[in-house]
Design an enzyme around this catalytic site. Sequence first.
Site, short mmCIF file in Angstrom:
data_model
loop_
_atom_site.label_atom_id
_atom_site.label_comp_id
_atom_site.label_asym_id
_atom_site.label_seq_id
_atom_site.Cartn_x
_atom_site.Cartn_y
_atom_site.Cartn_z
N ALA A 13 0.83 -1.32 0.24
CA ALA A 13 0.27 -0.11 -0.06
C ALA A 13 0.79 1.36 -0.05
O ALA A 13 0.57 2.04 -0.89
CB ALA A 13 -1.07 0.00 1.20
N ALA A 14 1.73 1.38 1.04
CA ALA A 14 2.42 2.63 1.21
C ALA A 14 3.62 2.92 0.06
O ALA A 14 3.42 3.66 -0.70
CB ALA A 14 3.24 2.79 2.40
N GLU A 37 9.80 -5.85 -3.83
CA GLU A 37 8.73 -6.64 -3.25
C GLU A 37 9.32 -8.09 -2.79
O GLU A 37 9.52 -8.75 -4.08
CB GLU A 37 7.47 -6.48 -3.51
CG GLU A 37 6.35 -7.33 -3.18
CD GLU A 37 6.20 -7.24 -1.52
OE1 GLU A 37 6.05 -8.04 -0.78
OE2 GLU A 37 6.40 -5.97 -1.26
N SER A 43 0.41 -4.35 -4.08
CA SER A 43 -0.87 -3.68 -3.94
C SER A 43 -2.02 -4.30 -3.52
O SER A 43 -3.12 -4.58 -4.48
CB SER A 43 -1.02 -2.94 -5.17
OG SER A 43 0.01 -2.12 -5.70
N CYS A 47 -6.17 -6.61 4.51
CA CYS A 47 -7.66 -6.68 5.48
C CYS A 47 -8.57 -7.55 4.91
O CYS A 47 -9.52 -8.08 5.62
CB CYS A 47 -8.21 -5.31 5.46
SG CYS A 47 -7.10 -4.06 6.20
N ARG A 74 3.05 1.55 -16.13
CA ARG A 74 2.98 2.77 -15.97
C ARG A 74 4.55 3.53 -15.75
O ARG A 74 4.57 4.68 -15.15
CB ARG A 74 2.23 2.96 -14.82
CG ARG A 74 0.61 2.83 -14.87
CD ARG A 74 -0.17 2.90 -13.99
NE ARG A 74 -0.44 4.40 -13.73
CZ ARG A 74 -0.06 5.15 -12.76
NH1 ARG A 74 0.77 4.62 -11.49
NH2 ARG A 74 -0.39 6.40 -12.75
N VAL A 84 15.40 -6.84 -0.17
CA VAL A 84 16.35 -5.88 0.18
C VAL A 84 16.75 -6.25 1.50
O VAL A 84 16.44 -6.56 2.66
CB VAL A 84 15.65 -4.54 0.30
CG1 VAL A 84 16.86 -3.41 0.83
CG2 VAL A 84 15.33 -3.88 -1.06
N ASN A 312 -2.00 3.90 2.87
CA ASN A 312 -2.19 4.72 1.37
C ASN A 312 -2.00 5.92 1.47
O ASN A 312 -1.55 6.70 0.61
CB ASN A 312 -3.51 4.21 1.00
CG ASN A 312 -3.73 2.85 0.23
OD1 ASN A 312 -3.36 2.81 -0.86
ND2 ASN A 312 -4.24 1.99 1.07
N ARG A 449 -25.12 13.39 24.70
CA ARG A 449 -26.02 14.08 25.55
C ARG A 449 -25.75 13.82 26.82
O ARG A 449 -25.81 14.91 27.93
CB ARG A 449 -27.80 14.00 25.21
CG ARG A 449 -28.04 14.62 23.97
CD ARG A 449 -29.59 14.10 23.59
NE ARG A 449 -30.44 14.66 24.57
CZ ARG A 449 -31.84 14.62 24.74
NH1 ARG A 449 -32.28 13.73 23.86
NH2 ARG A 449 -32.54 15.03 25.53
#
Length: 460
Positions: A13-14, A37, A43, A47, A74, A84, A312, A449
């Site tokens: 995600a990040a 990765e 990606s 969850c 892209r 890594v 994200n 309340r």
Amino acid sequence: MTAEQLVIVGGDAAGMSAASQARRLRKPDELAITAFERSHFTSYSACGIPYWVGGEVDGPDALIARTAEEHRARGIDLRMRCEVTELDLDRGRVRTRELDNGGRESWTGFDQLVLATGARPRRPGLPGIDAPGVHGVQTLDDGQALLDTLDASPGRRAVVVGAGYIGVEMAEALIRRGYEVTVLEQSAQPMSTLDPDMGALVHEAMCAMGIETVRGATVTGVLTGADGRARAVTTEDAEYPADVVVLGLGVRPETTLAAAAGLPLGESGGLLTDLAMRVRGHEHIWAGGDCVEVLDLVSGQLRHIALGTHANKHGQVIGANVGGGYATFPGVVGTAVSKVCDLEIARTGLLERQAHAVGLRFVTVTVEATNRAGYYPGARPMHVKMLAERRTGRLLGVQIVGREGAGKRVDIAAVALTAGMTVDRMTALDLGYAPPFSPVWDPVLVAARKATAAVRDAGA
């Protein structure tokens, strides 16, 4: 002109949000992006793993938001199954090892570095904890490994260790697959992300669903059979047979590389960043997702909260800054929602123990209401607990446990917390009303309340 080199460690995600946002802002001849990765997937929605395991959604492909091929199309050089193993900050390079190519190693240089290494499941150092049949659930690879065990197992007994979000979601998934499920929780109540009185409601509902939930259970080890596979989980005073064991003990930041490189870590072990998600003291190193600590806007303290929503957003901020723009991540209020079968569980802001820990004086109230008008078909009870600062009436936290329509009501409180609203001010919120959706007074406002009255009665 030579393109600037951006290297990203972690392709979920990040990391990939950062890559995608940076690519929108800068062309390949201006910024070359290489991402590493180590798993088979990129990606994806971690969850969604419990719902894949439980058969409610297809997987793993359905849980992937964008494939490696789509990222490459892209202009992002995404290298899968490439781990890594070292950060050389002095020389601006990372060492990598190809996991499916004989372990071949190489170095890749960078001008900008993004660390998005995520988190790893907590796995206590107990006898048998690494035996076959014992599973943590954090990645799609983990989900597939668990499914392989379930498909191969002739038995139908499962033990889940830990009753946090992942624990209760996995208990539901295993119930759906026809397993007899026992959940072992060390605390007095399940869901330690709730106060004990609200956790007791979760315990009651889990038992009614056929999930045996053992509270106050300290796990001492995993017993194995002649084949070396898990066959039971032991506690200080009992033994629970198991054909599969799932660890639901939460996660910790995966910052092994960062620690070895001398980067700054917080109390939880997460990386420390500024508001722009830049690693403190390092102009060209960024970090986001489950490997960082974030500012809690209610307590003013740093916390580690592993959620894809945050990851994200972190990636978007990093990508904007690397891409030449400007963005910041101000912090969080600690909102989370989950379910076990048809019981919805939500919280935002501080628990009682967290408020005590930062020295706040507060009042608490709990109300029982219904998710829709009481006379409307399908009205079900829900409990709302609210914390407010004693002198000012500032909202500090909300917890909700109930059936359909209960969980997402926590978003009302999340917005109020972010805005710094008082409970008195909340009572005037113009929320949507119709009998199929809510009573005239929404349960959250009923709690507000009651909290307003409690603040008034408490005085200074």
